[in-house]
Design a protein around this motif. Structure first.
Motif, PDB file in Angstrom:
ATOM      1  N   ALA A   1       0.827  -1.213   0.000  1.00 31.45           N
ATOM      2  CA  ALA A   1       0.000   0.000   0.000  1.00 31.45           C
ATOM      3  C   ALA A   1       0.862   1.265   0.000  1.00 31.45           C
ATOM      4  O   ALA A   1       0.407   2.319  -0.440  1.00 31.45           O
ATOM      5  N   GLU A   2       2.092   1.154   0.482  1.00 31.10           N
ATOM      6  CA  GLU A   2       3.009   2.292   0.470  1.00 31.10           C
ATOM      7  C   GLU A   2       3.513   2.621  -0.941  1.00 31.10           C
ATOM      8  O   GLU A   2       4.139   3.660  -1.135  1.00 31.10           O
ATOM      9  N   TYR A   3       3.225   1.747  -1.897  1.00 35.75           N
ATOM     10  CA  TYR A   3       3.711   1.911  -3.274  1.00 35.75           C
ATOM     11  C   TYR A   3       2.544   1.784  -4.253  1.00 35.75           C
ATOM     12  O   TYR A   3       2.482   0.854  -5.053  1.00 35.75           O
ATOM     13  N   PRO A   4       1.620   2.743  -4.210  1.00 36.65           N
ATOM     14  CA  PRO A   4       0.460   2.650  -5.100  1.00 36.65           C
ATOM     15  C   PRO A   4       0.834   2.784  -6.578  1.00 36.65           C
ATOM     16  O   PRO A   4       0.052   2.401  -7.452  1.00 36.65           O
ATOM     17  N   ASP A   5       2.025   3.294  -6.857  1.00 31.91           N
ATOM     18  CA  ASP A   5       2.466   3.452  -8.241  1.00 31.91           C
ATOM     19  C   ASP A   5       2.999   2.151  -8.835  1.00 31.91           C
ATOM     20  O   ASP A   5       3.215   2.067 -10.042  1.00 31.91           O
ATOM     21  N   VAL A   6       3.203   1.119  -8.007  1.00 33.34           N
ATOM     22  CA  VAL A   6       3.658  -0.182  -8.498  1.00 33.34           C
ATOM     23  C   VAL A   6       2.429  -0.983  -8.908  1.00 33.34           C
ATOM     24  O   VAL A   6       1.473  -1.105  -8.144  1.00 33.34           O
ATOM     25  N   ASP A   7       2.467  -1.535 -10.103  1.00 34.85           N
ATOM     26  CA  ASP A   7       1.346  -2.328 -10.601  1.00 34.85           C
ATOM     27  C   ASP A   7       1.495  -3.770 -10.106  1.00 34.85           C
ATOM     28  O   ASP A   7       1.948  -4.660 -10.822  1.00 34.85           O
ATOM     29  N   TRP A   8       1.135  -3.985  -8.848  1.00 37.15           N
ATOM     30  CA  TRP A   8       1.285  -5.291  -8.214  1.00 37.15           C
ATOM     31  C   TRP A   8       0.480  -6.361  -8.943  1.00 37.15           C
ATOM     32  O   TRP A   8       0.927  -7.498  -9.073  1.00 37.15           O
ATOM     33  N   VAL A   9      -0.686  -6.006  -9.415  1.00 33.77           N
ATOM     34  CA  VAL A   9      -1.552  -6.975 -10.101  1.00 33.77           C
ATOM     35  C   VAL A   9      -0.905  -7.452 -11.396  1.00 33.77           C
ATOM     36  O   VAL A   9      -0.924  -8.641 -11.714  1.00 33.77           O
ATOM     37  N   ALA A  10      -0.292  -6.552 -12.137  1.00 33.09           N
ATOM     38  CA  ALA A  10       0.349  -6.932 -13.404  1.00 33.09           C
ATOM     39  C   ALA A  10       1.486  -7.918 -13.181  1.00 33.09           C
ATOM     40  O   ALA A  10       1.707  -8.807 -14.008  1.00 33.09           O
ATOM     41  N   ILE A  11       2.190  -7.768 -12.069  1.00 36.94           N
ATOM     42  CA  ILE A  11       3.284  -8.700 -11.763  1.00 36.94           C
ATOM     43  C   ILE A  11       2.718 -10.112 -11.594  1.00 36.94           C
ATOM     44  O   ILE A  11       3.257 -11.071 -12.146  1.00 36.94           O
ATOM     45  N   GLY A  12       1.636 -10.226 -10.866  1.00 40.96           N
ATOM     46  CA  GLY A  12       0.990 -11.527 -10.691  1.00 40.96           C
ATOM     47  C   GLY A  12       0.429 -12.079 -11.984  1.00 40.96           C
ATOM     48  O   GLY A  12       0.496 -13.286 -12.241  1.00 40.96           O
ATOM     49  N   ARG A  13      -0.110 -11.214 -12.804  1.00 39.06           N
ATOM     50  CA  ARG A  13      -0.664 -11.664 -14.087  1.00 39.06           C
ATOM     51  C   ARG A  13       0.422 -12.223 -15.002  1.00 39.06           C
ATOM     52  O   ARG A  13       0.200 -13.206 -15.707  1.00 39.06           O
ATOM     53  N   MET A  14       1.591 -11.598 -14.981  1.00 44.27           N
ATOM     54  CA  MET A  14       2.696 -12.093 -15.801  1.00 44.27           C
ATOM     55  C   MET A  14       3.092 -13.495 -15.339  1.00 44.27           C
ATOM     56  O   MET A  14       3.335 -14.382 -16.142  1.00 44.27           O
ATOM     57  N   ARG A  15       3.147 -13.683 -14.020  1.00 43.75           N
ATOM     58  CA  ARG A  15       3.458 -15.015 -13.486  1.00 43.75           C
ATOM     59  C   ARG A  15       2.415 -16.022 -13.929  1.00 43.75           C
ATOM     60  O   ARG A  15       2.746 -17.128 -14.358  1.00 43.75           O
ATOM     61  N   ASN A  16       1.146 -15.658 -13.820  1.00 39.48           N
ATOM     62  CA  ASN A  16       0.079 -16.576 -14.219  1.00 39.48           C
ATOM     63  C   ASN A  16       0.156 -16.922 -15.698  1.00 39.48           C
ATOM     64  O   ASN A  16      -0.069 -18.071 -16.079  1.00 39.48           O
ATOM     65  N   LEU A  17       0.478 -15.941 -16.508  1.00 38.32           N
ATOM     66  CA  LEU A  17       0.619 -16.199 -17.944  1.00 38.32           C
ATOM     67  C   LEU A  17       1.733 -17.221 -18.184  1.00 38.32           C
ATOM     68  O   LEU A  17       1.547 -18.195 -18.912  1.00 38.32           O
ATOM     69  N   ILE A  18       2.871 -16.999 -17.561  1.00 37.20           N
ATOM     70  CA  ILE A  18       4.012 -17.901 -17.753  1.00 37.20           C
ATOM     71  C   ILE A  18       3.693 -19.294 -17.217  1.00 37.20           C
ATOM     72  O   ILE A  18       3.986 -20.304 -17.865  1.00 37.20           O
ATOM     73  N   ALA A  19       3.085 -19.365 -16.047  1.00 39.54           N
ATOM     74  CA  ALA A  19       2.827 -20.651 -15.405  1.00 39.54           C
ATOM     75  C   ALA A  19       1.705 -21.440 -16.072  1.00 39.54           C
ATOM     76  O   ALA A  19       1.799 -22.666 -16.170  1.00 39.54           O
ATOM     77  N   HIS A  20       0.687 -20.766 -16.552  1.00 42.57           N
ATOM     78  CA  HIS A  20      -0.502 -21.467 -17.031  1.00 42.57           C
ATOM     79  C   HIS A  20      -0.717 -21.404 -18.533  1.00 42.57           C
ATOM     80  O   HIS A  20      -1.478 -22.207 -19.075  1.00 42.57           O
ATOM     81  N   HIS A  21      -0.068 -20.460 -19.189  1.00 42.56           N
ATOM     82  CA  HIS A  21      -0.268 -20.296 -20.633  1.00 42.56           C
ATOM     83  C   HIS A  21       1.081 -20.113 -21.314  1.00 42.56           C
ATOM     84  O   HIS A  21       1.268 -19.189 -22.108  1.00 42.56           O
ATOM     85  N   TYR A  22       2.009 -20.996 -20.967  1.00 44.25           N
ATOM     86  CA  TYR A  22       3.387 -20.878 -21.464  1.00 44.25           C
ATOM     87  C   TYR A  22       3.467 -20.767 -22.979  1.00 44.25           C
ATOM     88  O   TYR A  22       4.379 -20.150 -23.510  1.00 44.25           O
ATOM     89  N   ASP A  23       2.507 -21.354 -23.671  1.00 42.81           N
ATOM     90  CA  ASP A  23       2.528 -21.331 -25.132  1.00 42.81           C
ATOM     91  C   ASP A  23       2.108 -19.976 -25.705  1.00 42.81           C
ATOM     92  O   ASP A  23       2.268 -19.729 -26.897  1.00 42.81           O
ATOM     93  N   ASN A  24       1.616 -19.084 -24.865  1.00 41.19           N
ATOM     94  CA  ASN A  24       1.218 -17.738 -25.311  1.00 41.19           C
ATOM     95  C   ASN A  24       2.183 -16.653 -24.845  1.00 41.19           C
ATOM     96  O   ASN A  24       1.871 -15.471 -24.974  1.00 41.19           O
TER      97      ASN A  24
END
Length: 119
Positions: free
Chosen positions: A68-91
């Protein structure tokens, strides 16, 4: 935060720094090598993807009040990138992963460490 929570936070920030160092090393090998259509290129791409997953895993464990001290960091996007790599490696677009290693991870570390004096 209690001492043990502070210790965990410091440990996680150190982990992020180590992963950023690994990302920097990978980037130093060059985009051409990273994207090369060879066993070497595949190993580098797998390494790069793994670094992104490691960073996202640590970020997920950071305390909500810290994030919360870093509202300018897109925390959600970091997780989404991980999910993409882990679950949709072919994309996965490996040029985007390389860009994350080259720019986004160092920028995240710079932002967090500027205020926390960790290194």
């Amino acid at each position: 935060m209690t001492a043990s929570r502070d210790d965990r936070l410091r440990r996680r920030l150190r982990d992020l720094q180590r992963f950023a160092d690994d990302a920097a090393y990978t980037v130093e090998l060059g985009a051409a090598a990273y994207l090369e259509d060879s066993s070497y290129g595949r190993v580098l791409r797998n390494n790069g993807r793994h670094i992104v997953v490691q960073v996202a895993t640590v970020v997920e464990k950071l305390p909500p009040e810290f994030k919360a001290e870093y509202p300018d960091v897109d925390w959600v996007a970091i997780g989404r990138m991980r999910n993409l790599i882990a679950h949709h490696y072919d994309n996965v677009d490996d040029r985007l992963v390389f860009a994350a290693l080259q720019r986004r991870i160092p920028a995240l570390i710079e932002r967090l460490f500027r205020d926390n004096g960790a290194s």
